[in-house]
Design a protein around this motif. Structure first.
Motif, short mmCIF file in Angstrom:
data_model
loop_
_atom_site.label_atom_id
_atom_site.label_comp_id
_atom_site.label_asym_id
_atom_site.label_seq_id
_atom_site.Cartn_x
_atom_site.Cartn_y
_atom_site.Cartn_z
N ASP A 193 1.37 7.17 1.56
CA ASP A 193 0.88 8.54 1.39
C ASP A 193 -0.63 8.59 1.26
O ASP A 193 -1.23 9.66 1.37
CB ASP A 193 1.52 9.17 0.15
CG ASP A 193 3.01 9.37 0.30
OD1 ASP A 193 3.48 9.54 1.45
OD2 ASP A 193 3.72 9.32 -0.72
N LEU A 194 -1.25 7.44 0.98
CA LEU A 194 -2.70 7.41 0.80
C LEU A 194 -3.45 6.92 2.05
O LEU A 194 -4.66 6.76 2.01
CB LEU A 194 -3.06 6.53 -0.41
CG LEU A 194 -2.47 7.02 -1.74
CD1 LEU A 194 -2.87 6.08 -2.86
CD2 LEU A 194 -2.92 8.45 -2.03
N ILE A 195 -2.72 6.68 3.15
CA ILE A 195 -3.36 6.28 4.39
C ILE A 195 -3.85 7.54 5.10
O ILE A 195 -3.07 8.44 5.39
CB ILE A 195 -2.40 5.49 5.31
CG1 ILE A 195 -1.97 4.20 4.62
CG2 ILE A 195 -3.06 5.20 6.65
CD1 ILE A 195 -0.88 3.44 5.37
N GLU A 196 -5.16 7.58 5.36
CA GLU A 196 -5.73 8.74 6.06
C GLU A 196 -5.60 8.57 7.57
O GLU A 196 -5.25 9.49 8.29
CB GLU A 196 -7.20 8.89 5.69
CG GLU A 196 -7.87 10.09 6.34
CD GLU A 196 -9.30 10.25 5.88
OE1 GLU A 196 -10.18 10.27 6.75
OE2 GLU A 196 -9.52 10.34 4.66
N VAL A 250 0.85 -1.18 0.00
CA VAL A 250 0.00 0.00 0.00
C VAL A 250 0.90 1.24 0.00
O VAL A 250 1.99 1.23 0.57
CB VAL A 250 -0.97 -0.02 1.21
CG1 VAL A 250 -0.25 0.15 2.52
CG2 VAL A 250 -2.05 1.01 1.08
N ASN A 251 0.43 2.27 -0.66
CA ASN A 251 1.15 3.54 -0.69
C ASN A 251 0.86 4.26 0.64
O ASN A 251 -0.28 4.64 0.90
CB ASN A 251 0.66 4.37 -1.87
CG ASN A 251 1.36 5.70 -1.99
OD1 ASN A 251 1.99 6.18 -1.05
ND2 ASN A 251 1.23 6.31 -3.15
N THR A 302 -7.56 3.17 7.09
CA THR A 302 -8.55 3.87 6.27
C THR A 302 -7.79 4.72 5.28
O THR A 302 -6.95 5.54 5.67
CB THR A 302 -9.48 4.74 7.13
OG1 THR A 302 -10.11 3.91 8.12
CG2 THR A 302 -10.54 5.41 6.28
N MET A 303 -8.08 4.50 4.02
CA MET A 303 -7.38 5.20 2.95
C MET A 303 -8.11 6.50 2.61
O MET A 303 -9.27 6.68 2.97
CB MET A 303 -7.29 4.30 1.72
CG MET A 303 -6.76 2.89 2.01
SD MET A 303 -5.17 2.85 2.83
CE MET A 303 -4.12 3.33 1.48
N VAL A 304 -7.45 7.39 1.89
CA VAL A 304 -8.06 8.67 1.55
C VAL A 304 -9.30 8.51 0.67
O VAL A 304 -10.18 9.37 0.69
CB VAL A 304 -7.06 9.64 0.89
CG1 VAL A 304 -5.96 10.03 1.85
CG2 VAL A 304 -6.49 9.08 -0.39
N ASP A 305 -9.39 7.39 -0.07
CA ASP A 305 -10.57 7.16 -0.91
C ASP A 305 -11.70 6.46 -0.15
O ASP A 305 -12.73 6.12 -0.73
CB ASP A 305 -10.22 6.38 -2.17
CG ASP A 305 -9.79 4.94 -1.89
OD1 ASP A 305 -9.69 4.55 -0.71
OD2 ASP A 305 -9.53 4.21 -2.86
N THR A 317 -11.07 0.55 3.35
CA THR A 317 -10.51 0.14 4.63
C THR A 317 -9.88 -1.23 4.49
O THR A 317 -10.35 -2.07 3.71
CB THR A 317 -11.59 0.09 5.74
OG1 THR A 317 -12.62 -0.81 5.35
CG2 THR A 317 -12.19 1.47 5.99
#
Length: 75
Positions: free
Chosen positions: A17-20, A14-15, A31-34, A37
């Motif tokens: 930078d995209l983990i919220e 997983v990137n 939980t990802m930015v999009d 989960t």
């Protein structure tokens, strides 16, 4: 990318930078930015350590990258 493990023991990257957010409730949930989960086997602290290691590796690689010589005027 960081490699983490789903509850069914499959691994995926997983990137970071995209983990919220990361929650431990008690399973660790990313939980990802999009809005996606992922529930993973790693603890929250382990995921954070993987992110720190990833970022340190990126910075170390950038610092070691060949720099053009200021004397030759290369860019």
């Amino acid at each position: 990318m960081i490699v983490i493990t789903r509850l069914n023991r499959t691994r995926f990257a997983v990137n970071p930078d995209l983990i919220e957010r990361i929650q431990a409730t008690p399973d660790t949930t990313l939980t990802m930015v999009d809005g996606a989960t992922f529930i993973v086997t790693e603890t929250m602290d382990q995921v954070i350590e993987k992110i720190i290691s990833f970022r340190a590796h990126v910075l170390a690689t950038a610092a070691a990258w060949p720099q053009p010589s200021a004397l030759t005027g290369e860019h």
